[in-house]
Design a protein around this motif. Structure first.
Motif, PDB file in Angstrom:
ATOM      1  N   ASN A 188     -88.273  67.121   9.181  1.00  0.00           N
ATOM      2  CA  ASN A 188     -87.573  67.876   8.128  1.00  0.00           C
ATOM      3  C   ASN A 188     -88.330  69.115   7.667  1.00  0.00           C
ATOM      4  O   ASN A 188     -88.070  69.632   6.589  1.00  0.00           O
ATOM      5  N   SER A 189     -89.266  69.607   8.473  1.00  0.00           N
ATOM      6  CA  SER A 189     -90.054  70.766   8.055  1.00  0.00           C
ATOM      7  C   SER A 189     -89.226  72.031   7.898  1.00  0.00           C
ATOM      8  O   SER A 189     -89.623  72.962   7.191  1.00  0.00           O
ATOM      9  N   ARG A 213     -91.146  77.233  13.179  1.00  0.00           N
ATOM     10  CA  ARG A 213     -91.467  77.821  11.886  1.00  0.00           C
ATOM     11  C   ARG A 213     -90.841  79.211  11.754  1.00  0.00           C
ATOM     12  O   ARG A 213     -90.362  79.788  12.724  1.00  0.00           O
ATOM     13  N   PRO A 265     -92.830  76.929   7.018  1.00  0.00           N
ATOM     14  CA  PRO A 265     -91.701  76.001   7.123  1.00  0.00           C
ATOM     15  C   PRO A 265     -90.662  76.351   6.064  1.00  0.00           C
ATOM     16  O   PRO A 265     -90.996  76.865   4.995  1.00  0.00           O
ATOM     17  N   ASN A 307     -88.919  74.126   4.552  1.00  0.00           N
ATOM     18  CA  ASN A 307     -89.070  73.062   3.565  1.00  0.00           C
ATOM     19  C   ASN A 307     -90.290  73.389   2.691  1.00  0.00           C
ATOM     20  O   ASN A 307     -91.421  73.412   3.181  1.00  0.00           O
ATOM     21  N   THR A 332     -92.011  71.772   0.701  1.00  0.00           N
ATOM     22  CA  THR A 332     -93.017  70.716   0.537  1.00  0.00           C
ATOM     23  C   THR A 332     -94.020  70.697   1.693  1.00  0.00           C
ATOM     24  O   THR A 332     -95.001  69.979   1.629  1.00  0.00           O
ATOM     25  N   TRP A 333     -93.750  71.477   2.736  1.00  0.00           N
ATOM     26  CA  TRP A 333     -94.654  71.550   3.870  1.00  0.00           C
ATOM     27  C   TRP A 333     -95.550  72.777   3.723  1.00  0.00           C
ATOM     28  O   TRP A 333     -95.103  73.826   3.242  1.00  0.00           O
ATOM     29  N   LYS A 377     -97.754  76.154   4.712  1.00  0.00           N
ATOM     30  CA  LYS A 377     -97.678  77.233   5.695  1.00  0.00           C
ATOM     31  C   LYS A 377     -99.009  77.337   6.428  1.00  0.00           C
ATOM     32  O   LYS A 377    -100.038  76.839   5.953  1.00  0.00           O
TER      33      LYS A 377
END
Length: 219
Positions: free
Chosen positions: A136-137, A179, A192, A194, A196-197, A199
């Motif tokens: 889910n990135s 990415r 990303p 997302n 929450t990920w 960079k």
């Protein structure tokens, strides 16, 4: 039919393939090939695709398509795309996307067991390939978002500029990553979608395998 003949003749001339050799590759006589190329007989869709594959153009596929006629007759669309508006590219594995696209398409008598998917996108070099998104990135809560399970089309010949979605790989990694290439303060990052990920800093050691030009979902 005329466009297919023009395309086949041009490729035969480029590869210096004679009608005899082409006939051997597709299981036809030289005379049969000659009848097709001189429009004395018309091959079926299956035969036309066999000829394309025998000439190393298995990234193209002849298909019967029902569509509205083009309004603008003065466009500059490439010959291959005018003749066949759909193109087929292989679905690759994340662990080997770079290796599978470095070799040129070649004729093979064995049946190709790879999976292929169709698209209207025409990659000039014919080296594009699909990947299925894992994890889910690249799934964002809003805006641009590429969810797990979607297919993404990667074109190695497309220019990787900031703002583009890319497939990248570091030399010490066995797998590539998906990415967005972003530039901030003169430095480039692989980011990303997302939030929450984390960079990652884009360095000279990191290799851009290709640019993502299309994403599709299967239901």
């Amino acid at each position: 039919m005329d466009k297919w003949i023009e395309l086949v003749k041009a490729k035969m001339s480029e590869l210096k393939v004679t009608q005899v050799v082409l006939g051997e590759r597709v299981g036809m006589s030289q005379g049969g090939i000659g009848h097709w190329l001189n429009k004395r007989r018309e091959p079926g869709v299956t035969e036309m695709n066999k000829v394309l594959k025998a000439l190393g153009m298995d990234f193209l596929e002849v298909a019967v398509v029902i569509r509205e006629p083009q309004v603008d007759a003065d466009d500059e669309m490439p010959l291959a795309q005018k003749y066949n508006p759909y193109f087929r590219y292989p679905v690759s594995d994340w662990s080997v996307p770079s290796e599978v696209r470095e070799s040129e398409p070649a004729y093979s008598g064995a049946k190709d067991k790879r999976r292929f998917e169709l698209t209207g996108y025409h990659a000039p070099g014919g080296a594009a390939f699909w990947l299925m998104v894992s994890g889910n990135s690249m799934t964002a809560p809003s805006g641009q978002s590429i969810a797990e399970g979607m297919l993404i089309l990667v074109d190695p010949a497309a220019e990787a500029v900031p703002g583009k979605l890319v497939i990248a790989q570091w030399p010490d990694s066995d797998e590539a990553i998906f990415r967005k290439l972003v530039e901030e303060g003169g430095q480039r990052y692989l980011v990303p979608l997302n939030p929450t990920w984390p960079k990652a800093l884009f360095t000279d050691e990191c290799r851009i395998i290709g640019v993502v030009v299309e994403a599709t979902a299967r239901f």
